[in-house]
Design a protein around this motif. Structure first.
Motif, PDB file in Angstrom:
ATOM      1  N   GLU A  96       0.767  -1.158  -0.445  1.00  0.00           N
ATOM      2  CA  GLU A  96      -0.018   0.117  -0.078  1.00  0.00           C
ATOM      3  C   GLU A  96       0.523   1.540  -0.152  1.00  0.00           C
ATOM      4  O   GLU A  96       1.694   1.498   0.167  1.00  0.00           O
ATOM      5  CB  GLU A  96      -1.135   0.557   1.674  1.00  0.00           C
ATOM      6  CG  GLU A  96      -1.491  -0.980   1.409  1.00  0.00           C
ATOM      7  CD  GLU A  96      -3.140  -0.448   2.780  1.00  0.00           C
ATOM      8  OE1 GLU A  96      -3.849  -0.571   3.223  1.00  0.00           O
ATOM      9  OE2 GLU A  96      -2.306  -1.606   3.973  1.00  0.00           O
ATOM     10  N   ASP A 179       0.094   5.905   9.660  1.00  0.00           N
ATOM     11  CA  ASP A 179      -0.677   4.679   8.606  1.00  0.00           C
ATOM     12  C   ASP A 179       0.527   3.546   8.902  1.00  0.00           C
ATOM     13  O   ASP A 179      -0.263   2.422   9.033  1.00  0.00           O
ATOM     14  CB  ASP A 179       0.955   4.664   6.797  1.00  0.00           C
ATOM     15  CG  ASP A 179      -1.044   5.429   5.604  1.00  0.00           C
ATOM     16  OD1 ASP A 179      -1.820   6.288   6.057  1.00  0.00           O
ATOM     17  OD2 ASP A 179       0.593   6.687   5.047  1.00  0.00           O
ATOM     18  N   GLN A 223      -3.409   1.299   9.114  1.00  0.00           N
ATOM     19  CA  GLN A 223      -2.928   0.357   8.034  1.00  0.00           C
ATOM     20  C   GLN A 223      -2.193  -0.440   9.020  1.00  0.00           C
ATOM     21  O   GLN A 223      -2.591  -1.927   8.625  1.00  0.00           O
ATOM     22  CB  GLN A 223      -1.813   0.348   6.764  1.00  0.00           C
ATOM     23  CG  GLN A 223      -1.662   1.514   5.776  1.00  0.00           C
ATOM     24  CD  GLN A 223      -1.210   1.567   4.961  1.00  0.00           C
ATOM     25  OE1 GLN A 223      -0.278   1.333   4.863  1.00  0.00           O
ATOM     26  NE2 GLN A 223      -1.741   2.944   3.854  1.00  0.00           N
TER      27      GLN A 223
END
Length: 259
Positions: A96, A179, A223
């Motif tokens: 990602e 993240d 994430q």
């Protein structure tokens, strides 16, 4: 309490800078007066010493030489990465897009530097260090060290070092504000370390991973949370990662906890 002083050859300019740094860190400034570092440290009951010199700050712990900023193992890892070799930390970041990264255990800044270099798309890279003296040395290096490779120099400049314990930072952080949240705690079973780090062992704040810390990290991360430890660590036995990077042929593994 730690103290701040200057190098043996330090002049009035260094003394003034040292006094300013002492005020910043809320530590006492001590004139050098020709004393050796062991003698100076002995007078202050073995406290760590931050030394200001023309070449930058150094941290003396009483074990080995005074520590100054250096790329340490990050240099070798960057060379290996440029050659196309796999780096397990970079793989642990996933596929990602990562725009923000929180390093909860900055230390010498090696992992943050590698991440910043390999993923220049990261816009916010914050590195936390609970030892204010080590944080000052690492931050100075990130701000002033110039590498022969401009890409490495720029990677250093993208790192924002903060002198704060990660427990406090995580509690104050907004939910989903990074993240990736990363931990490299002091290993339960040490591995062979770089000579530069040996003088700092016992002086870097060692915090044991707990369920509360992991849950706070998961709250802050969008994430994933990544923990670096030995493959057989009790951390991974207590809290099973989503998956592991490294470990099979490596002394260390990266446990990835996807959100």
């Amino acid at each position: 309490m730690a103290i701040v002083t200057i190098s043996q050859k330090g002049k009035e300019l260094e003394a003034q800078q040292a006094k300013q740094v002492a005020d910043l860190l809320q530590l006492p400034y001590v004139p050098r007066r020709g004393l050796s570092l062991p003698n100076l440290q002995a007078q202050y009951e073995g406290e760590d010493v931050l030394i200001l010199s023309k070449k930058g700050p150094k941290l003396y712990t009483g074990e080995g030489k005074a520590h100054e900023f250096h790329l340490s193992m990050a240099q070798l890892r960057i060379i290996a990465y440029d050659r196309g070799q796999c780096d397990h930390l970079i793989r642990a970041l996933g596929n990602e897009t990562v725009t923000s990264f929180l390093d909860c255990t900055a230390g010498l800044g090696s992992d943050s530097l590698l991440v910043s270099y390999a993923r220049p798309d990261i816009k916010q890279l914050v590195a936390l260090e609970g030892n204010p003296l080590l944080a000052y040395v690492t931050n100075y290096g990130c701000r002033h060290f110039v590498h022969k490779s401009e890409a490495v120099t720029m990677a250093l400049r993208r790192i924002q070092v903060c002198a704060i314990r990660f427990e406090s930072f995580l509690k104050q952080a907004t939910t989903n504000s990074f993240d990736v949240v990363y931990f490299d705690p002091m290993f339960e079973v040490p591995v062979k370390e770089s000579p530069q780090f040996l003088s700092l062992r016992g002086h870097v704040l060692a915090t044991t991973m707990t369920e509360d810390i992991l849950q706070e990290a998961k709250r802050v991360a969008k994430q994933r949370v990544i923990i670096k430890e030995r493959p057989f660590s009790s951390v991974f036995q207590s809290w099973t990662p989503t998956y592991m990077e490294g470990g099979t042929y490596s002394n260390v593994a990266y446990g990835v906890y996807e959100i």
